[in-house]
Design a protein around this motif. Sequence first.
Motif, PDB file in Angstrom:
ATOM      1  N   LYS A 178       0.833  -1.206   0.000  1.00  0.00           N
ATOM      2  CA  LYS A 178       0.000   0.000   0.000  1.00  0.00           C
ATOM      3  C   LYS A 178       0.870   1.258   0.000  1.00  0.00           C
ATOM      4  CE  LYS A 178      -3.897  -2.087   2.437  1.00  0.00           C
ATOM      5  NZ  LYS A 178      -4.621  -2.139   3.722  1.00  0.00           N
ATOM      6  N   HIS A 179       1.879   1.262   0.850  1.00  0.00           N
ATOM      7  CA  HIS A 179       2.742   2.446   0.961  1.00  0.00           C
ATOM      8  C   HIS A 179       3.487   2.702  -0.348  1.00  0.00           C
ATOM      9  CE1 HIS A 179       5.404   5.216   3.373  1.00  0.00           C
ATOM     10  NE2 HIS A 179       6.040   5.103   2.232  1.00  0.00           N
ATOM     11  N   TYR A 180       4.045   1.658  -0.927  1.00  0.00           N
ATOM     12  CA  TYR A 180       4.859   1.787  -2.143  1.00  0.00           C
ATOM     13  C   TYR A 180       4.089   1.338  -3.381  1.00  0.00           C
ATOM     14  CZ  TYR A 180       8.751   2.378   1.126  1.00  0.00           C
ATOM     15  OH  TYR A 180       9.587   2.825   2.121  1.00  0.00           O
ATOM     16  N   ALA A 181       2.786   1.589  -3.428  1.00  0.00           N
ATOM     17  CA  ALA A 181       1.921   1.102  -4.507  1.00  0.00           C
ATOM     18  C   ALA A 181       2.466   1.448  -5.897  1.00  0.00           C
ATOM     19  CB  ALA A 181       0.507   1.657  -4.336  1.00  0.00           C
ATOM     20  N   GLU A 182       3.037   2.628  -6.058  1.00  0.00           N
ATOM     21  CA  GLU A 182       3.522   3.046  -7.373  1.00  0.00           C
ATOM     22  C   GLU A 182       4.771   2.285  -7.811  1.00  0.00           C
ATOM     23  OE1 GLU A 182       5.475   5.905  -4.431  1.00  0.00           O
ATOM     24  OE2 GLU A 182       3.571   4.853  -4.623  1.00  0.00           O
ATOM     25  N   HIS A 183       5.389   1.535  -6.887  1.00  0.00           N
ATOM     26  CA  HIS A 183       6.619   0.799  -7.206  1.00  0.00           C
ATOM     27  C   HIS A 183       6.446  -0.717  -7.264  1.00  0.00           C
ATOM     28  CE1 HIS A 183       8.636   4.571  -6.738  1.00  0.00           C
ATOM     29  NE2 HIS A 183       8.379   4.647  -5.453  1.00  0.00           N
ATOM     30  N   VAL A 184       5.284  -1.230  -6.894  1.00  0.00           N
ATOM     31  CA  VAL A 184       5.082  -2.679  -6.749  1.00  0.00           C
ATOM     32  C   VAL A 184       5.448  -3.451  -8.014  1.00  0.00           C
ATOM     33  CG1 VAL A 184       3.326  -4.473  -6.369  1.00  0.00           C
ATOM     34  CG2 VAL A 184       3.406  -2.470  -4.883  1.00  0.00           C
ATOM     35  N   GLU A 185       5.197  -2.903  -9.175  1.00  0.00           N
ATOM     36  CA  GLU A 185       5.464  -3.610 -10.434  1.00  0.00           C
ATOM     37  C   GLU A 185       6.904  -3.461 -10.922  1.00  0.00           C
ATOM     38  OE1 GLU A 185       3.292  -5.742 -11.673  1.00  0.00           O
ATOM     39  OE2 GLU A 185       1.955  -5.182 -10.020  1.00  0.00           O
ATOM     40  N   LYS A 186       7.701  -2.669 -10.254  1.00  0.00           N
ATOM     41  CA  LYS A 186       9.090  -2.463 -10.690  1.00  0.00           C
ATOM     42  C   LYS A 186       9.948  -3.655 -10.303  1.00  0.00           C
ATOM     43  CE  LYS A 186       8.522   2.458 -10.766  1.00  0.00           C
ATOM     44  NZ  LYS A 186       8.671   3.704 -10.097  1.00  0.00           N
ATOM     45  N   GLU A 187      10.947  -3.934 -11.099  1.00  0.00           N
ATOM     46  CA  GLU A 187      11.771  -5.130 -10.882  1.00  0.00           C
ATOM     47  C   GLU A 187      12.504  -5.113  -9.547  1.00  0.00           C
ATOM     48  OE1 GLU A 187      15.977  -4.330 -13.080  1.00  0.00           O
ATOM     49  OE2 GLU A 187      14.262  -4.652 -14.412  1.00  0.00           O
ATOM     50  N   TRP A 188      12.782  -3.950  -9.011  1.00  0.00           N
ATOM     51  CA  TRP A 188      13.522  -3.859  -7.746  1.00  0.00           C
ATOM     52  C   TRP A 188      12.619  -3.838  -6.518  1.00  0.00           C
ATOM     53  CZ3 TRP A 188      11.727   0.633  -5.743  1.00  0.00           C
ATOM     54  CH2 TRP A 188      11.372   1.645  -6.632  1.00  0.00           C
ATOM     55  N   TYR A 189      11.283  -3.857  -6.722  1.00  0.00           N
ATOM     56  CA  TYR A 189      10.378  -3.802  -5.579  1.00  0.00           C
ATOM     57  C   TYR A 189      10.578  -4.941  -4.568  1.00  0.00           C
ATOM     58  CZ  TYR A 189       6.472  -3.800  -2.470  1.00  0.00           C
ATOM     59  OH  TYR A 189       5.740  -3.811  -1.313  1.00  0.00           O
ATOM     60  N   PRO A 190      10.777  -6.186  -4.985  1.00  0.00           N
ATOM     61  CA  PRO A 190      10.951  -7.252  -3.986  1.00  0.00           C
ATOM     62  C   PRO A 190      12.087  -6.967  -2.996  1.00  0.00           C
ATOM     63  CG  PRO A 190      10.530  -8.229  -6.128  1.00  0.00           C
ATOM     64  CD  PRO A 190      10.725  -6.746  -6.349  1.00  0.00           C
ATOM     65  N   THR A 191      13.171  -6.378  -3.474  1.00  0.00           N
ATOM     66  CA  THR A 191      14.273  -6.025  -2.577  1.00  0.00           C
ATOM     67  C   THR A 191      13.846  -4.943  -1.598  1.00  0.00           C
ATOM     68  OG1 THR A 191      15.831  -6.555  -4.342  1.00  0.00           O
ATOM     69  CG2 THR A 191      16.685  -5.258  -2.502  1.00  0.00           C
ATOM     70  N   LEU A 192      13.089  -3.962  -2.077  1.00  0.00           N
ATOM     71  CA  LEU A 192      12.577  -2.905  -1.210  1.00  0.00           C
ATOM     72  C   LEU A 192      11.653  -3.486  -0.147  1.00  0.00           C
ATOM     73  CD1 LEU A 192      12.037   0.051  -0.389  1.00  0.00           C
ATOM     74  CD2 LEU A 192      10.329   0.142  -2.225  1.00  0.00           C
ATOM     75  N   GLU A 193      10.763  -4.379  -0.554  1.00  0.00           N
ATOM     76  CA  GLU A 193       9.842  -4.976   0.409  1.00  0.00           C
ATOM     77  C   GLU A 193      10.584  -5.792   1.464  1.00  0.00           C
ATOM     78  OE1 GLU A 193       6.589  -8.413   0.303  1.00  0.00           O
ATOM     79  OE2 GLU A 193       5.949  -6.641  -0.865  1.00  0.00           O
ATOM     80  N   LEU A 194      11.578  -6.573   1.050  1.00  0.00           N
ATOM     81  CA  LEU A 194      12.385  -7.339   2.018  1.00  0.00           C
ATOM     82  C   LEU A 194      13.062  -6.412   3.018  1.00  0.00           C
ATOM     83  CD1 LEU A 194      14.048 -10.111  -0.161  1.00  0.00           C
ATOM     84  CD2 LEU A 194      12.437 -10.436   1.729  1.00  0.00           C
ATOM     85  N   PHE A 195      13.570  -5.292   2.528  1.00  0.00           N
ATOM     86  CA  PHE A 195      14.240  -4.322   3.392  1.00  0.00           C
ATOM     87  C   PHE A 195      13.266  -3.694   4.399  1.00  0.00           C
ATOM     88  CE2 PHE A 195      15.118   0.326   3.807  1.00  0.00           C
ATOM     89  CZ  PHE A 195      16.122   0.233   4.758  1.00  0.00           C
ATOM     90  N   ILE A 196      12.154  -3.153   3.920  1.00  0.00           N
ATOM     91  CA  ILE A 196      11.254  -2.390   4.788  1.00  0.00           C
ATOM     92  C   ILE A 196      10.526  -3.294   5.782  1.00  0.00           C
ATOM     93  CG2 ILE A 196       9.159  -2.340   3.363  1.00  0.00           C
ATOM     94  CD1 ILE A 196      10.699   0.711   5.176  1.00  0.00           C
ATOM     95  N   THR A 197      10.375  -4.578   5.456  1.00  0.00           N
ATOM     96  CA  THR A 197       9.709  -5.511   6.370  1.00  0.00           C
ATOM     97  C   THR A 197      10.701  -6.305   7.215  1.00  0.00           C
ATOM     98  OG1 THR A 197       9.633  -7.281   4.698  1.00  0.00           O
ATOM     99  CG2 THR A 197       7.720  -5.804   4.825  1.00  0.00           C
ATOM    100  N   GLY A 198      11.991  -6.100   7.004  1.00  0.00           N
ATOM    101  CA  GLY A 198      13.014  -6.921   7.630  1.00  0.00           C
ATOM    102  C   GLY A 198      13.305  -6.646   9.091  1.00  0.00           C
ATOM    103  N   ALA A 199      12.891  -5.514   9.592  1.00  0.00           N
ATOM    104  CA  ALA A 199      13.134  -5.126  10.988  1.00  0.00           C
ATOM    105  C   ALA A 199      12.153  -4.008  11.318  1.00  0.00           C
ATOM    106  CB  ALA A 199      14.580  -4.667  11.185  1.00  0.00           C
TER     107      ALA A 199
END
Length: 153
Positions: A47-68
Amino acid sequence: MQRTLILLKPDCVQRRLMGEVISRFEAKGLNFVAMKLMRVTPELAKKHYAEHVEKEWYPTLELFITGAPVLAAVVEGLDVISVVRSMLGATSGLKAEPGTIRGDFSSSRQMNLVHGSDGPEAAEREIHLYFSQEELLDFEPTITPWVRASDEA
């Protein structure tokens, strides 16, 4: 008076820089009206990064922001969105000017310590992703007359 969301990201929390970052905003005269330590879920990240979800680098961003944990906060002040973004510096810590939070403490594009809303619409949307209306406190610090003139609002 304007409000914005800031997130002290997992790298900020893990590096024990929360106090340093919070103190910079307080020293600037900004008012914290909500704050909580929390985990960002994958659903909230989408929801927060909705505009980036389809970008190839989004999975790395999600792992980072949810990691701690993150420290989510709402800060209030005159032109607070632009003030906070100036204090943060360029998105990439490698390009951020010395004296900014990212310029002083970050050397990464993604692990750049703090998120700040990029405009009024984003601030409104993001604040309500992280906080209920009841969690937002309205108050004026007793120091206010010493950080801005009475005709500034």
